[in-house]
Scaffold this motif. Structure first.
Motif, PDB file in Angstrom:
ATOM      1  N   UNK A   1       0.848  -1.176  -0.135  1.00  0.00           N
ATOM      2  CA  UNK A   1      -0.073  -0.058   0.131  1.00  0.00           C
ATOM      3  C   UNK A   1       0.911   1.092  -0.014  1.00  0.00           C
ATOM      4  N   UNK A   2       0.109   2.378  -0.150  1.00  0.00           N
ATOM      5  CA  UNK A   2       0.937   3.648  -0.274  1.00  0.00           C
ATOM      6  C   UNK A   2      -0.009   4.860  -0.749  1.00  0.00           C
ATOM      7  N   UNK A   3       0.860   5.921  -1.087  1.00  0.00           N
ATOM      8  CA  UNK A   3       0.025   6.920  -1.375  1.00  0.00           C
ATOM      9  C   UNK A   3       0.417   7.144  -2.937  1.00  0.00           C
ATOM     10  N   UNK A   4      -0.527   7.347  -3.774  1.00  0.00           N
ATOM     11  CA  UNK A   4      -0.365   7.333  -5.067  1.00  0.00           C
ATOM     12  C   UNK A   4      -1.197   8.690  -5.710  1.00  0.00           C
TER      13      UNK A   4
ATOM     14  N   UNK B   1     -11.639   7.658  -5.145  1.00  0.00           N
ATOM     15  CA  UNK B   1     -12.635   6.805  -4.720  1.00  0.00           C
ATOM     16  C   UNK B   1     -12.028   5.187  -4.188  1.00  0.00           C
ATOM     17  N   UNK B   2     -10.889   4.990  -4.728  1.00  0.00           N
ATOM     18  CA  UNK B   2     -10.140   3.813  -4.256  1.00  0.00           C
ATOM     19  C   UNK B   2      -9.579   3.961  -3.089  1.00  0.00           C
ATOM     20  N   UNK B   3      -9.387   4.943  -2.307  1.00  0.00           N
ATOM     21  CA  UNK B   3      -8.719   5.181  -1.140  1.00  0.00           C
ATOM     22  C   UNK B   3      -9.593   4.262  -0.236  1.00  0.00           C
ATOM     23  N   UNK B   4      -8.702   3.560   0.521  1.00  0.00           N
ATOM     24  CA  UNK B   4      -9.382   2.604   1.431  1.00  0.00           C
ATOM     25  C   UNK B   4      -8.314   1.771   2.019  1.00  0.00           C
ATOM     26  N   UNK B   5      -8.546   1.339   3.426  1.00  0.00           N
ATOM     27  CA  UNK B   5      -7.812  -0.133   3.584  1.00  0.00           C
ATOM     28  C   UNK B   5      -8.190  -1.243   3.030  1.00  0.00           C
TER      29      UNK B   5
ATOM     30  N   UNK C   1      -3.008   0.302   3.936  1.00  0.00           N
ATOM     31  CA  UNK C   1      -3.824   1.630   3.505  1.00  0.00           C
ATOM     32  C   UNK C   1      -3.555   1.903   2.216  1.00  0.00           C
ATOM     33  N   UNK C   2      -4.024   2.249   1.340  1.00  0.00           N
ATOM     34  CA  UNK C   2      -4.024   2.672  -0.202  1.00  0.00           C
ATOM     35  C   UNK C   2      -4.712   4.263  -0.271  1.00  0.00           C
ATOM     36  N   UNK C   3      -4.139   5.338  -0.512  1.00  0.00           N
ATOM     37  CA  UNK C   3      -4.505   6.482  -0.574  1.00  0.00           C
ATOM     38  C   UNK C   3      -4.221   7.153  -2.048  1.00  0.00           C
ATOM     39  N   UNK C   4      -5.285   7.624  -2.597  1.00  0.00           N
ATOM     40  CA  UNK C   4      -5.152   8.184  -3.898  1.00  0.00           C
ATOM     41  C   UNK C   4      -5.538   9.604  -4.110  1.00  0.00           C
ATOM     42  N   UNK C   5      -4.624  10.362  -4.402  1.00  0.00           N
ATOM     43  CA  UNK C   5      -4.729  11.792  -4.323  1.00  0.00           C
ATOM     44  C   UNK C   5      -5.229  12.210  -5.627  1.00  0.00           C
ATOM     45  N   UNK C   6      -5.816  13.404  -5.388  1.00  0.00           N
ATOM     46  CA  UNK C   6      -6.524  13.901  -6.822  1.00  0.00           C
ATOM     47  C   UNK C   6      -5.572  15.035  -7.185  1.00  0.00           C
TER      48      UNK C   6
END
Length: 129
Positions: free
Chosen positions: A9-12, A89-93, A124-129
């Motif tokens: 997981x990570x921030x993308x 909207x894919x942001x989630x655990x 955790x996966x976090x997708x920034x806009x």
């Protein structure tokens, strides 16, 4: 005892890609299914994709079809979730889960006819806009 350990997981940024891995152990049969679920804050846990053994059949939630690919490496006892064209909207655990006929108890979630009750700790996966 089935054990599942997620990683990757990570921030993308939106439009980017990530690959999640699930290292699995404790399986006593090749008749099982491994799935990926996700849970965003304030929302219910939902199934994303799963792969059945020994058939190799794969199943996807509608919103990820064409963007996510689930695969397995039996030699490495690892299941992967390749995620492309990521959206905020894919942001989630994201949780790895197993449906095994020899395991009972725990918390059940259902996806594509499978009953998952063994769980990893989540990543955790976090997708920034």
């Amino acid at each position: 005892e089935v054990q599942l350990v997620e990683s990757g997981g990570g921030l993308v940024q939106a439009g980017g890609s990530l690959r999640l891995s699930c290292a699995a152990s404790g399986f006593t049969s090749d008749d099982y299914a491994i799935g990926w679920f996700r849970q965003a804050p304030g929302k219910e846990r939902e199934g994303v994709a799963c792969i059945a053994s020994p058939s190799g059949n794969t199943y996807y939630e509608d919103s990820v079809k064409g963007r996510f690919t689930i695969s397995s490496d039996h030699a490495e006892n690892t299941v992967y979730l390749q995620m492309t064209s990521l959206k905020p909207e894919d942001t989630a655990v994201y949780y790895c889960a197993a449906d095994t006929f020899w395991s009972s108890g725990g918390t059940y979630y259902y996806f594509q006819g499978f009953s998952f009750n063994s769980w990893g700790q989540g990543t955790q996966v976090t997708v920034s806009s």
